[in-house]
Design a protein around this motif. Structure first.
Motif, PDB file in Angstrom:
ATOM      1  N   ILE A 268       0.819  -1.208   0.000  1.00  0.00           N
ATOM      2  CA  ILE A 268       0.000   0.000   0.000  1.00  0.00           C
ATOM      3  C   ILE A 268       0.854   1.261   0.000  1.00  0.00           C
ATOM      4  O   ILE A 268       1.660   1.485   0.909  1.00  0.00           O
ATOM      5  N   SER A 269       0.658   2.075  -0.998  1.00  0.00           N
ATOM      6  CA  SER A 269       1.328   3.370  -1.050  1.00  0.00           C
ATOM      7  C   SER A 269       0.793   4.255   0.075  1.00  0.00           C
ATOM      8  O   SER A 269      -0.415   4.462   0.195  1.00  0.00           O
ATOM      9  N   GLY A 270       1.683   4.736   0.915  1.00  0.00           N
ATOM     10  CA  GLY A 270       1.267   5.554   2.049  1.00  0.00           C
ATOM     11  C   GLY A 270       0.799   4.746   3.239  1.00  0.00           C
ATOM     12  O   GLY A 270       0.562   5.304   4.313  1.00  0.00           O
ATOM     13  N   VAL A 274      -7.250   5.725   1.220  1.00  0.00           N
ATOM     14  CA  VAL A 274      -7.339   7.136   0.829  1.00  0.00           C
ATOM     15  C   VAL A 274      -8.726   7.427   0.262  1.00  0.00           C
ATOM     16  O   VAL A 274      -9.512   6.523  -0.025  1.00  0.00           O
ATOM     17  N   GLU A 275      -9.008   8.713   0.104  1.00  0.00           N
ATOM     18  CA  GLU A 275     -10.278   9.151  -0.464  1.00  0.00           C
ATOM     19  C   GLU A 275     -10.427   8.651  -1.905  1.00  0.00           C
ATOM     20  O   GLU A 275      -9.446   8.461  -2.628  1.00  0.00           O
ATOM     21  N   TYR A 276     -11.673   8.470  -2.294  1.00  0.00           N
ATOM     22  CA  TYR A 276     -12.010   7.967  -3.633  1.00  0.00           C
ATOM     23  C   TYR A 276     -11.281   8.736  -4.730  1.00  0.00           C
ATOM     24  O   TYR A 276     -10.679   8.142  -5.628  1.00  0.00           O
ATOM     25  N   GLN A 277     -11.314  10.065  -4.659  1.00  0.00           N
ATOM     26  CA  GLN A 277     -10.720  10.883  -5.720  1.00  0.00           C
ATOM     27  C   GLN A 277      -9.195  10.843  -5.706  1.00  0.00           C
ATOM     28  O   GLN A 277      -8.550  11.260  -6.674  1.00  0.00           O
ATOM     29  N   ASP A 278      -8.611  10.330  -4.615  1.00  0.00           N
ATOM     30  CA  ASP A 278      -7.154  10.251  -4.518  1.00  0.00           C
ATOM     31  C   ASP A 278      -6.598   8.905  -4.968  1.00  0.00           C
ATOM     32  O   ASP A 278      -5.379   8.689  -4.915  1.00  0.00           O
ATOM     33  N   ARG A 280      -5.294   6.721  -7.575  1.00  0.00           N
ATOM     34  CA  ARG A 280      -4.713   7.072  -8.874  1.00  0.00           C
ATOM     35  C   ARG A 280      -5.168   6.140  -9.994  1.00  0.00           C
ATOM     36  O   ARG A 280      -5.441   6.581 -11.106  1.00  0.00           O
ATOM     37  N   ASP A 281      -5.231   4.860  -9.701  1.00  0.00           N
ATOM     38  CA  ASP A 281      -5.659   3.874 -10.701  1.00  0.00           C
ATOM     39  C   ASP A 281      -7.185   3.823 -10.701  1.00  0.00           C
ATOM     40  O   ASP A 281      -7.804   3.300  -9.774  1.00  0.00           O
ATOM     41  N   LEU A 282      -7.795   4.373 -11.738  1.00  0.00           N
ATOM     42  CA  LEU A 282      -9.256   4.456 -11.776  1.00  0.00           C
ATOM     43  C   LEU A 282      -9.916   3.085 -11.704  1.00  0.00           C
ATOM     44  O   LEU A 282     -11.044   2.962 -11.216  1.00  0.00           O
ATOM     45  N   SER A 283      -9.217   2.062 -12.178  1.00  0.00           N
ATOM     46  CA  SER A 283      -9.790   0.719 -12.170  1.00  0.00           C
ATOM     47  C   SER A 283      -9.835   0.113 -10.770  1.00  0.00           C
ATOM     48  O   SER A 283     -10.424  -0.954 -10.574  1.00  0.00           O
ATOM     49  N   MET A 284      -9.243   0.782  -9.788  1.00  0.00           N
ATOM     50  CA  MET A 284      -9.213   0.266  -8.419  1.00  0.00           C
ATOM     51  C   MET A 284     -10.121   1.071  -7.484  1.00  0.00           C
ATOM     52  O   MET A 284     -10.068   0.910  -6.266  1.00  0.00           O
ATOM     53  N   ARG A 285     -10.953   1.922  -8.052  1.00  0.00           N
ATOM     54  CA  ARG A 285     -11.852   2.716  -7.214  1.00  0.00           C
ATOM     55  C   ARG A 285     -13.067   1.885  -6.809  1.00  0.00           C
ATOM     56  O   ARG A 285     -13.702   1.259  -7.662  1.00  0.00           O
ATOM     57  N   ILE A 295     -16.687   6.021   0.287  1.00  0.00           N
ATOM     58  CA  ILE A 295     -15.985   4.758   0.508  1.00  0.00           C
ATOM     59  C   ILE A 295     -14.525   4.912   0.091  1.00  0.00           C
ATOM     60  O   ILE A 295     -14.221   5.346  -1.024  1.00  0.00           O
ATOM     61  N   LEU A 296     -13.632   4.549   1.002  1.00  0.00           N
ATOM     62  CA  LEU A 296     -12.203   4.697   0.759  1.00  0.00           C
ATOM     63  C   LEU A 296     -11.645   3.512  -0.024  1.00  0.00           C
ATOM     64  O   LEU A 296     -12.250   2.444  -0.083  1.00  0.00           O
ATOM     65  N   GLY A 297     -10.486   3.730  -0.610  1.00  0.00           N
ATOM     66  CA  GLY A 297      -9.794   2.668  -1.331  1.00  0.00           C
ATOM     67  C   GLY A 297      -8.293   2.814  -1.147  1.00  0.00           C
ATOM     68  O   GLY A 297      -7.829   3.539  -0.261  1.00  0.00           O
TER      69      GLY A 297
END
Length: 345
Positions: A268-270, A274-278, A280-285, A295-297
């Motif tokens: 996990i980076s960080g 993190v928040e949905y909009q944060d 980076r990989d849209l396919s992992m939202r 909902i966080l991811g």
């Protein structure tokens, strides 16, 4: 067989089971067109993707309204049945928040704090015949296939609890998630690495209503059947822990936490959700409730060692995407997702 109940960390269990099934070449009974078995309809074997009479499966683990005979018809006779429960006050809070936009009963509550207004006088706001009303009362009893409008003192509730205890060899408790997983490992003869997990579908802390002691009591009273169910199976869980051995359990939970911490550092980076909009990989939202992005991811690290890349990816993959990877055509779910996006605009 895992009965995936609502608002209980069941998506985290689902990820564990999907990975275990893939790793061991097991056959999944998967839904068709959506990510559940036509919930809230009572489960029928015809809801299974590519079902044919006589078909036999190893794992069923998506949302359904439980129907024992239909489920049993798809599985070997020695199948292990388990599910998970959570304090119904917390389930109610989470369900109210997540589903309120699709429960017309809540639209008539005009105050700023709809949840508090509802709990202060639920009889005014609730109608058992209302669309999606089951999300607001004894949701777990409903998931298990029973009448969620019964009162706790009804003899039918006691007989239902006995039936659940006879059918399910393990009822996990979300508040004791790691202990529950260790009991699952012991029952199924799994390895510790089979239990590795990252918590899926957590909510942004600011979206969670902090229940006062008074509201918590009211929520439990309103969901009295689920509260009775929860207390019964919380007691059975701790009886199993005592039989397993408290000291032994503490050691195993410590090992699991250490392994999960190691995997978080690797994957996990960080190191956190993190928040949905944060993401980076849209396919992992992850999937979001109507009109919100609460909902966080996770963001996956970019410099992961080769031996961990596949595992990290699968541990971090949300349910919808994982089911797609397994070959489920989620056209109905995606159509609903498109509609939700329009509503957010």
């Amino acid at each position: 067989m895992f009965l995936k109940t609502h608002k209980t960390a069941s998506s985290t269990v689902l990820n564990i089971l999907l990975r275990y099934g893939e790793k061991n070449g097991l056959k999944f009974a998967l839904p068709n067109g959506r990510n559940d078995f036509s919930y809230p309809a009572t489960f029928m074997r015809m809801f299974v993707k590519n079902y044919r009479p006589g078909a036999c499966f190893n794992i069923i683990c998506n949302h359904m309204r439980f129907n024992a005979p239909e489920v049993e018809a798809l599985l070997p006779s020695d199948t292990f049945f388990f599910t998970i429960l959570r304090d119904p006050a917390l389930v109610f809070e989470s369900s109210f928040h997540y589903y309120k936009s699709v429960i017309p009963l809540t639209w008539r509550i005009h105050g700023k704090d709809k949840l508090t207004d509802f709990l202060n006088d639920p009889q005014i706001h609730f109608d058992s015949n209302g669309f999606n009303s089951f999300y607001l009362k004894n949701l777990h009893f409903f998931d298990l296939g029973f009448d969620n409008t019964l009162e706790p003192e009804d003899p039918l509730v006691d007989s239902a609890i006995r039936a659940i205890a006879e059918r399910f060899q393990l009822v996990m408790i979300a508040e004791h998630f790691e202990e529950s997983l260790i009991l699952l490992k012991d029952a199924l003869c799994w390895q510790m690495d089979d239990l590795l997990f990252f918590v899926m579908n957590t909510r942004r802390p600011t979206s969670v209503s902090q229940l006062t002691p008074e509201l918590r009591t009211k929520a439990r009273e309103w969901n009295g059947v689920d509260w009775k169910l929860y207390r019964y199976f919380n007691a059975t869980l701790w009886a199993k822990v005592n039989a397993y051995g408290r000291k032994r359990m503490e050691k195993e939970v410590k090992k699991l936490r250490q392994r999960n911490s190691k995997m978080a550092a690797i994957c996990i980076s960080g190191g956190m959700a993190v928040e949905y909009q944060d993401i980076r990989d849209l396919s992992m939202r992850p999937w979001q409730p109507v009109g919100e992005s609460s909902i966080l991811g996770y963001n996956m690290r970019s410099n992961i060692e080769q031996q961990y890349r596949v595992l990290c990816r699968k541990m971090l993959t949300p349910e919808i995407q994982y089911l797609t990877d397994l070959g489920v055509n989620l056209w109905m779910t995606r159509l609903w997702g498109w509609f939700k996006t329009i509503l957010r605009l």
